[in-house]
Design a protein around this motif. Structure first.
Motif, mmCIF file in Angstrom:
data_model
loop_
_atom_site.group_PDB
_atom_site.id
_atom_site.type_symbol
_atom_site.label_atom_id
_atom_site.label_comp_id
_atom_site.label_asym_id
_atom_site.label_seq_id
_atom_site.Cartn_x
_atom_site.Cartn_y
_atom_site.Cartn_z
ATOM 1 N N GLY A 260 0.818 -1.216 0.000
ATOM 2 C CA GLY A 260 0.000 0.000 0.000
ATOM 3 C C GLY A 260 0.846 1.259 0.000
ATOM 4 O O GLY A 260 0.581 2.198 -0.761
ATOM 5 N N PRO B 69 -6.845 4.719 -7.272
ATOM 6 C CA PRO B 69 -7.310 4.462 -5.894
ATOM 7 C C PRO B 69 -7.964 3.083 -5.738
ATOM 8 O O PRO B 69 -7.802 2.430 -4.713
ATOM 9 C CB PRO B 69 -8.324 5.578 -5.633
ATOM 10 N N GLN B 70 -8.670 2.627 -6.782
ATOM 11 C CA GLN B 70 -9.267 1.288 -6.717
ATOM 12 C C GLN B 70 -8.182 0.220 -6.741
ATOM 13 O O GLN B 70 -8.303 -0.804 -6.061
ATOM 14 C CB GLN B 70 -10.243 1.073 -7.878
ATOM 15 N N LYS C 227 -9.435 -0.479 -13.458
ATOM 16 C CA LYS C 227 -9.594 0.159 -12.151
ATOM 17 C C LYS C 227 -8.866 1.498 -12.159
ATOM 18 O O LYS C 227 -7.859 1.667 -12.829
ATOM 19 C CB LYS C 227 -8.998 -0.703 -11.038
ATOM 20 N N LEU D 272 -5.242 0.543 -5.508
ATOM 21 C CA LEU D 272 -4.680 0.567 -4.164
ATOM 22 C C LEU D 272 -5.509 -0.305 -3.227
ATOM 23 O O LEU D 272 -4.972 -1.038 -2.398
ATOM 24 C CB LEU D 272 -4.620 1.996 -3.635
ATOM 25 N N GLY D 273 -6.818 -0.274 -3.390
ATOM 26 C CA GLY D 273 -7.711 -1.070 -2.545
ATOM 27 C C GLY D 273 -7.645 -2.570 -2.800
ATOM 28 O O GLY D 273 -8.042 -3.366 -1.955
#
Length: 67
Positions: free
Chosen positions: A8, A62-63, A59, A65-66
């Protein structure tokens, strides 16, 4: 990124580099930015990268990263 370090934090750092490039007048398209981040991951993430590319997962950063 070295093996075993938090992914992350690495992705956030890479997103910062991509934003810096944009501010300097060298924006990366979303697909290229995603590829840069995926290719910067260590070999232990090869199955994830292969699955991501094989299934043509779209994606935002930010997606990603999730995930």
């Amino acid at each position: 990124m070295s093996e075993g370090s938090p992914v992350g934090a690495h992705v956030i750092k890479m997103m910062g580099y991509i934003q810096t490039l944009e501010k300097l007048g060298f924006p990366l398209k979303d697909e290229l930015a995603t590829d840069v981040i995926l290719q910067s991951l260590p070999d232990s993430f090869k199955p994830f990268v292969l699955n991501f590319n094989t299934n043509e997962i779209n994606k935002t950063l930010p997606q990603l990263l999730g995930m």
